[in-house]
Design a protein around this motif. Structure first.
Motif, PDB file in Angstrom:
ATOM      1  N   SER A 154      -5.875 -26.687  -1.581  1.00 12.74           N
ATOM      2  CA  SER A 154      -5.528 -25.287  -1.342  1.00 12.74           C
ATOM      3  C   SER A 154      -6.759 -24.466  -0.954  1.00 12.74           C
ATOM      4  N   LEU A 155      -7.861 -24.665  -1.681  1.00 12.09           N
ATOM      5  CA  LEU A 155      -9.095 -23.942  -1.353  1.00 12.09           C
ATOM      6  C   LEU A 155      -9.644 -24.348   0.017  1.00 12.09           C
ATOM      7  N   GLY A 156      -9.428 -25.609   0.386  1.00  8.99           N
ATOM      8  CA  GLY A 156      -9.852 -26.074   1.706  1.00  8.99           C
ATOM      9  C   GLY A 156      -9.030 -25.444   2.817  1.00  8.99           C
ATOM     10  N   LEU A 157      -7.745 -25.226   2.542  1.00  5.62           N
ATOM     11  CA  LEU A 157      -6.870 -24.629   3.541  1.00  5.62           C
ATOM     12  C   LEU A 157      -7.008 -23.111   3.603  1.00  5.62           C
ATOM     13  N   TYR A 158      -7.277 -22.492   2.449  1.00  3.32           N
ATOM     14  CA  TYR A 158      -7.412 -21.040   2.405  1.00  3.32           C
ATOM     15  C   TYR A 158      -8.534 -20.640   1.447  1.00  3.32           C
ATOM     16  N   PRO A 159      -9.749 -20.530   1.958  1.00  2.00           N
ATOM     17  CA  PRO A 159     -10.878 -20.147   1.104  1.00  2.00           C
ATOM     18  C   PRO A 159     -11.075 -18.622   1.050  1.00  2.00           C
ATOM     19  N   GLY A 160     -10.085 -17.868   1.441  1.00  2.00           N
ATOM     20  CA  GLY A 160     -10.199 -16.412   1.561  1.00  2.00           C
ATOM     21  C   GLY A 160     -10.343 -15.688   0.241  1.00  2.00           C
ATOM     22  N   ALA A 161     -10.173 -14.388   0.311  1.00  4.49           N
ATOM     23  CA  ALA A 161     -10.414 -13.495  -0.823  1.00  4.49           C
ATOM     24  C   ALA A 161      -9.608 -13.870  -2.064  1.00  4.49           C
ATOM     25  N   PHE A 162      -8.381 -14.279  -1.893  1.00  5.67           N
ATOM     26  CA  PHE A 162      -7.539 -14.640  -3.028  1.00  5.67           C
ATOM     27  C   PHE A 162      -7.343 -16.152  -3.124  1.00  5.67           C
ATOM     28  N   GLY A 163      -8.247 -16.900  -2.517  1.00  4.61           N
ATOM     29  CA  GLY A 163      -8.135 -18.351  -2.482  1.00  4.61           C
ATOM     30  C   GLY A 163      -8.157 -19.000  -3.848  1.00  4.61           C
ATOM     31  N   LEU A 164      -9.063 -18.575  -4.720  1.00  2.00           N
ATOM     32  CA  LEU A 164      -9.159 -19.204  -6.039  1.00  2.00           C
ATOM     33  C   LEU A 164      -7.929 -18.934  -6.895  1.00  2.00           C
ATOM     34  N   PRO A 165      -7.483 -17.694  -7.055  1.00  7.09           N
ATOM     35  CA  PRO A 165      -6.270 -17.491  -7.862  1.00  7.09           C
ATOM     36  C   PRO A 165      -5.051 -18.222  -7.291  1.00  7.09           C
ATOM     37  N   LEU A 166      -4.929 -18.245  -5.967  1.00 10.87           N
ATOM     38  CA  LEU A 166      -3.820 -18.953  -5.334  1.00 10.87           C
ATOM     39  C   LEU A 166      -3.928 -20.456  -5.605  1.00 10.87           C
ATOM     40  N   ALA A 167      -5.118 -21.013  -5.485  1.00  9.30           N
ATOM     41  CA  ALA A 167      -5.333 -22.443  -5.729  1.00  9.30           C
ATOM     42  C   ALA A 167      -5.016 -22.797  -7.179  1.00  9.30           C
ATOM     43  N   ILE A 168      -5.441 -21.966  -8.104  1.00  7.29           N
ATOM     44  CA  ILE A 168      -5.170 -22.215  -9.518  1.00  7.29           C
ATOM     45  C   ILE A 168      -3.659 -22.191  -9.774  1.00  7.29           C
ATOM     46  N   PHE A 169      -2.961 -21.235  -9.186  1.00 12.60           N
ATOM     47  CA  PHE A 169      -1.512 -21.128  -9.368  1.00 12.60           C
ATOM     48  C   PHE A 169      -0.785 -22.351  -8.798  1.00 12.60           C
TER      49      PHE A 169
END
Length: 141
Positions: free
Chosen positions: A28-43
Motif C-alpha cells: 500500500s505504501l509503495g502504491l500510495y506514499p502520499g500524505a495519508f499513505g501511512l494511516p491508509l496502509a495501516i488500515f
C-alpha cells in the motif's frame, strides 16, 4: 487439543496474519506514499490481517465448522468487534514507534509488539464471546 498445540497453532497463525498485514502495508505504501499513505496502509493491512486470522482461528483454533453465511457474518462481526480494542493496542504501538524513531524498521517492530499483546488478549475475548462452545479446550485457560 492440548495447550501446547493451541499455543503453537495460535502463534503460527498470528505470524501468518502479521506477515500478511505488514506485506499489505508495504504494498500500500509503495502504491500510495502520499500524505495519508501511512494511516491508509495501516488500515488496509489491519483489514487483511483480520480476515486471514478469522478464517484460521475459526477452523483450526476454535474448531468452528459452521458454513452458514448468516452465522459466519455474525461471528465475523463479533470477531471484528473484539478486535477493536486490540487494534487500538496494535496501532498505538506501531504509530508510537514511528513517532519516536521515524523509521520503517522501528514502526514494524512496534507493530509486531502491539500485535503480540493484542493477539493474546483477543484469544480470550474470542473464546468468551465469539466462538462460545466451539473450541476443543474445555478447562484450559
Amino acid at each position: 487439543m492440548t495447550l501446547t498445540v493451541l499455543v503453537l497453532r495460535y502463534s503460527v497463525f498470528a505470524i501468518i496474519a502479521t506477515v500478511a498485514n505488514l506485506a499489505t502495508q508495504r504494498l500500500s505504501l509503495g502504491l500510495y506514499p502520499g500524505a495519508f499513505g501511512l494511516p491508509l496502509a495501516i488500515f488496509i493491512g489491519t483489514l487483511v490481517g483480520l480476515v486471514v486470522k478469522f478464517f484460521l482461528d475459526k477452523r483450526w483454533i476454535f474448531r468452528d465448522l459452521s458454513t452458514s453465511a448468516s452465522e459466519n457474518t455474525r461471528k465475523f462481526g463479533l470477531y471484528t468487534l473484539m478486535g477493536v480494542a486490540t487494534t487500538v493496542i496494535f496501532w498505538g504501538m506501531e504509530y508510537g514507534f514511528w513517532l519516536i524513531w521515524h523509521t520503517d524498521l522501528m514502526r514494524e517492530i512496534g507493530a509486531v509488539i502491539g500485535l503480540g499483546i493484542g493477539y493474546v488478549t483477543k484469544y480470550h475475548l474470542d473464546k468468551r464471546f465469539v466462538f462460545v462452545g466451539s473450541d476443543g479446550l474445555r478447562g484450559v485457560a
